[in-house]
Design an enzyme around this catalytic site. Sequence first.
Site, short mmCIF file in Angstrom:
data_model
loop_
_atom_site.label_atom_id
_atom_site.label_comp_id
_atom_site.label_asym_id
_atom_site.label_seq_id
_atom_site.Cartn_x
_atom_site.Cartn_y
_atom_site.Cartn_z
CD GLU A 385 -2.63 -1.16 -0.32
OE1 GLU A 385 -2.89 -0.20 -0.90
OE2 GLU A 385 -3.08 -2.45 -0.83
CG HIS A 515 -9.75 -7.58 -6.50
ND1 HIS A 515 -9.30 -8.29 -5.29
CD2 HIS A 515 -8.58 -6.91 -6.62
CE1 HIS A 515 -8.47 -7.75 -4.56
NE2 HIS A 515 -7.78 -6.81 -5.31
O1 X8Z Z 1 -5.69 -6.36 -3.64
C1 X8Z Z 1 -4.48 -6.49 -3.60
C2 X8Z Z 1 -3.94 -5.08 -2.81
C3 X8Z Z 1 -4.65 -4.13 -3.51
S1 X8Z Z 1 -4.12 -2.45 -3.33
C4 X8Z Z 1 -3.92 -5.18 -1.26
N1 X8Z Z 1 -3.91 -7.16 -3.84
C5 X8Z Z 1 -4.34 -8.40 -4.68
C6 X8Z Z 1 -5.13 -9.32 -3.76
O2 X8Z Z 1 -5.12 -9.24 -2.67
O3 X8Z Z 1 -5.80 -10.28 -4.20
C7 X8Z Z 1 -2.30 -7.46 -3.79
C8 X8Z Z 1 -1.85 -8.65 -4.65
C9 X8Z Z 1 -2.88 -9.38 -5.02
ZN ZN Z 2 -2.50 -2.41 -4.69
#
Ligand code: X8Z
Ligand code: ZN
Length: 615
Positions: A385, A515
Site C-alpha cells: 500500500e 475485486h
Molecule cells: O488487492 C491487492 C492489494 C490492493 S491495493 C492489497 N492485492 C491482490 C489481492 O489481495 O488479491 C495485492 C496482490 C494481490
Molecule cells: Zn495495490
Amino acid sequence: MKTPLLSILAAASLAACAPTAKAPVATTPDTTAAPATPAPPDYRAQAEQFLAGYNAEYVRLYTASAEAEWRSNTRIVPGDTANSGATTRANQRMAAFTGSTENIQKLRELLEHKTDLTELQTKQLETALYNAANNPQTVAEVVKRRIAAEAAQTEKLYGFDYKYAGKSVTTNDLDELLRKETNPQKRQAVWETSKAIGPTLKEGLLNLRDLRNETVQALGYPDYFTYQASDYGLSRDEMMALVRKINTELRPLYRELHTYARYELARKYKVKQVPDYLPAHWLPNRWGQDWGSMVDVKGLNLDATLAKKGAEWQVKQGERFYQSLGFPALPESFYTKSSLYPLPKDAAYKKNNHASAWHMDLGNDLRSLMSVEANTEWYETSHHELGHIFYYQSYSNPEVPPLLRQGANRAYHEAIGSMMGLAAKQKPFLAGLGLIDPKTKTDQTQELLKEALSYVVFIPFASGVMSEWESSFYADKLPADQLNAKWWALSKQYQGIVPPTNRGENYLDPATKTHINDDPAQYYDYALSYVILFQLHDHIAKNILKQDPRATNYYGSQEVGDFLRDIMRPGSSRDWRVVLKEKTGEDLSARAMVDYFQPLMTYLKAQNKGRKYTM
Ligand code: X8Z
Ligand code: ZN
C-alpha cells in the site's frame, strides 16, 4: 486496486495543487501584417484552455467523491442510507461531468487535431475520453443505476457478518485460521464460512455486469473487459494472449509446486491417499492464491519477530524503508486520516476489510485503508500500500497534470509496493535492520521455495482463474447458471484446485473475491505487476546494487530510489512500454521471474521424484 473509487470514476488519480498543465508556448500570429485570411484556429491554445478548466473541475469533483467513498468504506452500517446516498450523489456529479456529452464532443474535436497538439495535451484528452466511456451521459439513466448498484454492492460486501462456530469473525480471523488450523474438518468449516458471502452478492453482481457493459458500449466498447484492457492499449484478445503466455512460462514451475504441495499437505493432514487435485480448504489462503505460509524457514521466522514489534511498527518501518531510498516523509495527515488497523471488537459499524490506498485530492491528502495485524501477510501488504502512496506523492508534481496522475499503467502501480514487500523480506535486508542475526545459517532453497509459494503460485490464479472468468463473464456473457461451475473448472485447470464438496450454482464463490465486485475486469493487473516487479528487481539487484536478486538489501540506496522515482514521477504522461524498455532494457516478459526461481527447479524435481504429476 488503488481505490474502490477508481472503478466508479474511471482509472485516474489527480491532485489539488495541480497546475493547469504545462503551458506550451502558443506562437501568436503576426497581426501587424496585412489582414488577409483569418488566422487558422489555434488548437493548441484551445486545448490548453479546455484542459485547464477540465483539470480544475476534475480535481474538485474527484475530491468530493473520494471523501464520500472514504466514509462509505470506513463506516459501514447495514441499512444506513446516509453514507451510500452521499456517495451516490458525489459519484453522479463526477459522472455527469466526466461523461458529459459536451465534454465528449469537445474532446473528440480536439483529438481530431492531434498534430497541432503537444503530446501531453493529447495524453490528457485521451485519458479524459477514456474516463468518459465509463459513464457517458448519453446513457445517463444506466450510469445512474450503475452508481447506485455499486454503492449497494459495496455495502453488502463489507457489511457481511461472517459466522464461525456460532461467533462473528473477521476476514483476518478466517485468514489466520486458514494459515494455522491443522484439523482438516475444522479447516473445511472455516473455508466454507469464508464462502458464505457469495450468494448474497449474486443478484447485485449480475445486475452490475449488465450495467457495466451497457455504460461502455455507449462509447463503442463491446464490453467492460475490453474497455478495461484498452487502458493498456490492448484488445481483449491481446490481453488474454499476454496473460496466457505468462501463465505458460511459469507453468513448469507451478506444476512442481503443485505436486510438492499435494504430497506435503497430505502428510501434514495425515491423509494416506494423496489427492490428484488440491482440496481448496487445505491451502492457507481463501482462494489458494498464496501458499507462502506453508513453509517456515528456520532462522528466518518473520512472524515471530513481527509479533514482538506490533502492527504499528510494520507501517512505520515500511515508511522508513521508502525514506531510506530518498522518498520524503509522509504528511502527518497520512497517519491522522488513514484507517490502518482493525476496528475495535465492539464497534457498531464495519469497514472495508481489503487493503487499499487512496489519493484523496490528487495532491497531498494520501490515505490507506487497511486492517493491519502483526504478521508477515500484513507486513507485505503495508509495503504494498505504501508503494501506491509514494507513487501518488511522486507524480503529484507540477509537471504532471491531474488527469495523468496515475501509474505508467495500472500494473506499475501494483508493482512498486509489491517489489518493496519482496525486498523487505529478504535475508540481507532483515539482517541489516537487525531483525535477524546475520550469522544465522538459513537454507536458501527453503527461502526460495517460500517465495515461489507466494509469487509463482499467484500467477495461475491471477492470469488464469480470475482473468479467464471475468473475460468470460463480461465479454462472453457467461450464463447465470454457469457462474460457479466455470469458476471451479478454471480453478482445476489453472490452479489444480478443487472444492471440498460439490459447489453448485446456489453458491457464488468468485464473488467472495472482493475485486470481482469492486475492481471489476482488472485482476490481470496483479499478474502483470508481478512480472514487472521481477523485471525491476532484477535490474536493481544486478545493475544497481550488484547483488544476487535472491539476496538483496536495498535499504539506504539513493540510486535505487532515483531509479524508481524516474519511473514514478511522470505518472501516465509517458508510454509504459517505452519506460520499461528504457529503464530495464527489456520488453514486458516473465524472463526475470522465471530466472529468479530457476534454482528451485532442480530441488523440486528431486523432491517430486517418483511422485505422480497430475497437471
Ligand atoms: O488487492 C491487492 C492489494 C490492493 S491495493 C492489497 N492485492 C491482490 C489481492 O489481495 O488479491 C495485492 C496482490 C494481490
Ligand atoms: Zn495495490
